[in-house]
Design a protein around this motif. Sequence first.
Motif, PDB file in Angstrom:
ATOM      1  N   PHE A 152       5.874  -4.090  10.833  1.00  0.00           N
ATOM      2  CA  PHE A 152       6.515  -5.337  10.386  1.00  0.00           C
ATOM      3  C   PHE A 152       7.148  -6.108  11.544  1.00  0.00           C
ATOM      4  N   ASP A 153       6.834  -5.722  12.763  1.00  0.00           N
ATOM      5  CA  ASP A 153       7.415  -6.355  13.950  1.00  0.00           C
ATOM      6  C   ASP A 153       6.354  -7.184  14.674  1.00  0.00           C
ATOM      7  N   LEU A 154       6.272  -8.465  14.310  1.00  0.00           N
ATOM      8  CA  LEU A 154       5.272  -9.341  14.916  1.00  0.00           C
ATOM      9  C   LEU A 154       5.644  -9.755  16.338  1.00  0.00           C
ATOM     10  N   LYS A 155       6.918  -9.679  16.675  1.00  0.00           N
ATOM     11  CA  LYS A 155       7.354 -10.074  18.012  1.00  0.00           C
ATOM     12  C   LYS A 155       6.852  -9.081  19.058  1.00  0.00           C
ATOM     13  N   ASN A 156       7.095  -7.809  18.821  1.00  0.00           N
ATOM     14  CA  ASN A 156       6.692  -6.786  19.789  1.00  0.00           C
ATOM     15  C   ASN A 156       5.272  -6.265  19.570  1.00  0.00           C
ATOM     16  N   PHE A 157       4.752  -6.492  18.362  1.00  0.00           N
ATOM     17  CA  PHE A 157       3.400  -6.028  18.036  1.00  0.00           C
ATOM     18  C   PHE A 157       2.628  -7.135  17.315  1.00  0.00           C
ATOM     19  N   PRO A 158       2.321  -8.214  18.014  1.00  0.00           N
ATOM     20  CA  PRO A 158       1.582  -9.312  17.385  1.00  0.00           C
ATOM     21  C   PRO A 158       0.170  -8.861  17.003  1.00  0.00           C
ATOM     22  N   GLY A 159      -0.376  -9.511  15.969  1.00  0.00           N
ATOM     23  CA  GLY A 159      -1.731  -9.182  15.541  1.00  0.00           C
ATOM     24  C   GLY A 159      -1.852  -9.174  14.026  1.00  0.00           C
ATOM     25  N   THR A 160      -3.073  -9.038  13.565  1.00  0.00           N
ATOM     26  CA  THR A 160      -3.336  -9.056  12.123  1.00  0.00           C
ATOM     27  C   THR A 160      -3.121  -7.686  11.505  1.00  0.00           C
ATOM     28  N   ARG A 161      -2.714  -7.713  10.253  1.00  0.00           N
ATOM     29  CA  ARG A 161      -2.513  -6.493   9.468  1.00  0.00           C
ATOM     30  C   ARG A 161      -3.422  -6.538   8.241  1.00  0.00           C
ATOM     31  N   VAL A 162      -3.938  -5.369   7.837  1.00  0.00           N
ATOM     32  CA  VAL A 162      -4.760  -5.303   6.631  1.00  0.00           C
ATOM     33  C   VAL A 162      -4.125  -4.323   5.660  1.00  0.00           C
ATOM     34  N   LEU A 163      -4.135  -4.702   4.370  1.00  0.00           N
ATOM     35  CA  LEU A 163      -3.530  -3.883   3.323  1.00  0.00           C
ATOM     36  C   LEU A 163      -4.582  -3.477   2.299  1.00  0.00           C
ATOM     37  N   PRO A 164      -4.405  -2.329   1.654  1.00  0.00           N
ATOM     38  CA  PRO A 164      -5.368  -1.873   0.642  1.00  0.00           C
ATOM     39  C   PRO A 164      -5.248  -2.688  -0.643  1.00  0.00           C
ATOM     40  N   PRO A 165      -6.305  -2.716  -1.447  1.00  0.00           N
ATOM     41  CA  PRO A 165      -6.262  -3.490  -2.694  1.00  0.00           C
ATOM     42  C   PRO A 165      -5.363  -2.885  -3.760  1.00  0.00           C
ATOM     43  N   ASP A 166      -5.136  -1.576  -3.714  1.00  0.00           N
ATOM     44  CA  ASP A 166      -4.328  -0.887  -4.724  1.00  0.00           C
ATOM     45  C   ASP A 166      -2.871  -0.841  -4.269  1.00  0.00           C
ATOM     46  N   ILE A 167      -2.014  -1.605  -4.929  1.00  0.00           N
ATOM     47  CA  ILE A 167      -0.611  -1.706  -4.540  1.00  0.00           C
ATOM     48  C   ILE A 167       0.151  -0.416  -4.781  1.00  0.00           C
ATOM     49  N   SER A 168      -0.378   0.480  -5.602  1.00  0.00           N
ATOM     50  CA  SER A 168       0.355   1.692  -5.965  1.00  0.00           C
ATOM     51  C   SER A 168       0.205   2.828  -4.952  1.00  0.00           C
ATOM     52  N   LEU A 169      -0.544   2.607  -3.882  1.00  0.00           N
ATOM     53  CA  LEU A 169      -0.822   3.687  -2.937  1.00  0.00           C
ATOM     54  C   LEU A 169       0.297   3.942  -1.934  1.00  0.00           C
ATOM     55  N   GLY A 170       1.238   2.984  -1.802  1.00  0.00           N
ATOM     56  CA  GLY A 170       2.339   3.221  -0.876  1.00  0.00           C
ATOM     57  C   GLY A 170       2.791   2.020  -0.078  1.00  0.00           C
ATOM     58  N   THR A 171       2.124   0.885  -0.216  1.00  0.00           N
ATOM     59  CA  THR A 171       2.490  -0.296   0.577  1.00  0.00           C
ATOM     60  C   THR A 171       3.935  -0.711   0.350  1.00  0.00           C
ATOM     61  N   LEU A 172       4.360  -0.746  -0.904  1.00  0.00           N
ATOM     62  CA  LEU A 172       5.731  -1.163  -1.196  1.00  0.00           C
ATOM     63  C   LEU A 172       6.735  -0.145  -0.673  1.00  0.00           C
ATOM     64  N   GLU A 173       6.398   1.122  -0.790  1.00  0.00           N
ATOM     65  CA  GLU A 173       7.285   2.169  -0.284  1.00  0.00           C
ATOM     66  C   GLU A 173       7.451   2.048   1.235  1.00  0.00           C
ATOM     67  N   TYR A 174       6.357   1.755   1.942  1.00  0.00           N
ATOM     68  CA  TYR A 174       6.432   1.606   3.396  1.00  0.00           C
ATOM     69  C   TYR A 174       7.295   0.408   3.776  1.00  0.00           C
ATOM     70  N   ALA A 175       7.151  -0.675   3.019  1.00  0.00           N
ATOM     71  CA  ALA A 175       7.964  -1.865   3.292  1.00  0.00           C
ATOM     72  C   ALA A 175       9.445  -1.558   3.122  1.00  0.00           C
ATOM     73  N   LEU A 176       9.774  -0.805   2.098  1.00  0.00           N
ATOM     74  CA  LEU A 176      11.179  -0.453   1.851  1.00  0.00           C
ATOM     75  C   LEU A 176      11.729   0.464   2.940  1.00  0.00           C
ATOM     76  N   MET A 177      10.944   1.459   3.344  1.00  0.00           N
ATOM     77  CA  MET A 177      11.423   2.358   4.398  1.00  0.00           C
ATOM     78  C   MET A 177      11.580   1.619   5.719  1.00  0.00           C
ATOM     79  N   ALA A 178      10.681   0.681   5.990  1.00  0.00           N
ATOM     80  CA  ALA A 178      10.808  -0.133   7.202  1.00  0.00           C
ATOM     81  C   ALA A 178      12.032  -1.029   7.142  1.00  0.00           C
ATOM     82  N   ASP A 179      12.486  -1.312   5.910  1.00  0.00           N
ATOM     83  CA  ASP A 179      13.666  -2.157   5.716  1.00  0.00           C
ATOM     84  C   ASP A 179      14.948  -1.332   5.644  1.00  0.00           C
TER      85      ASP A 179
END
Length: 346
Positions: A152-179
């Motif tokens: 989630f750090d575009l300043k130090n790690f610029p570039g594109t990100r790809v996410l899976p189609p199934d939201i239940s696999l962990g994307t939201l959990e990763y966002a919360l832990m990163a926050d």
Amino acid sequence: MLKIRNSLFAALIGATSAVVALEQVRAEDKSLTFVSYQGTLQDSQIKAWQQPYTASKNVQFEYDSPPDGAKLKAMVEAGAVSWDVMDQGAAFAEQNCGKLLEKLDFSKIDTSQFPEGSVSDCGLPVYFFALTFVYNTEKYKDHPPTKLADFFDLKNFPGTRVLPPDISLGTLEYALMADGVDSKNLYPIDVDRALKKLDTIKSSIIFTKTNGALQQALVDGQADMGFAVTGRVMASAKAGAPIAPVWDKTILGWDALIVPKGTANLATAMDFVQFVSHPEQNKRFAELAGVIAATSKATPDYSDLNKTFNPRLHDETGDKVLLSNVKWWSANLNSVIAKVTPWMSR
């Protein structure tokens, strides 16, 4: 009198032999219809599960694909169930237990060998998969990411990100832990907070509709970082994608064996599920498919590639690998999708 007795005895022997022969024919005629996802995964299941079961129990198999929940529902409602055992996501087993699915017979299954919370009344875990944080080693060769926050750090790690189609696999959990949310306090998921964190990189996100498209984005270099399930990560690496994993906190999901409600072969289906629960069957399947073994008693001989992308082999402290809360997701998936879908289009 002796002749009569001998004749009666012979008749009885003949009748008994006929019954035994009939039972043998019935045993030989037994079959199960197994439903899975085709491809390498199902080929591995056939070699690790079905072939040895046929050799042991003389039960033949027919195959169908995919394990479509809507099709199963139509079968059950019509009272015309032609499937006997299915490979499906753990959340499906939770959502439909007792309605579309039979409760499993655990009387001969050692459930202690499976991670706590992974066994449900209607689902036996058969393999785990990780939502793996991977990055392009050529893009970040001098300064690679090391933690979830880097995604989630575009300043130090610029570039594109790809996410899976199934939201239940962990994307939201990763966002919360990163926050900053502690991994022990992820559920119930604060969806709004997770989306707010994802908003910080939304301009650099590639949203994919299929896992195949996600895999292609990694192989083609369209994405510099991504969250992808184990199978797709290894397939991408085999196809030449220059990717490596980041082992911070990693969410594990799993698939389960389930038995459709109303199967005409209930006893045999339950026996097959019990057979698959054995560590030797799980070990062989994990080796063939490259998945994470479901049981702690299985000790697969993994390839170097499997070892590279298996989070359990990189969890030195024993607290980095987390199980998805399938019960929470099964109860809340529809409401989460209703919130995430319009967010994606904004």
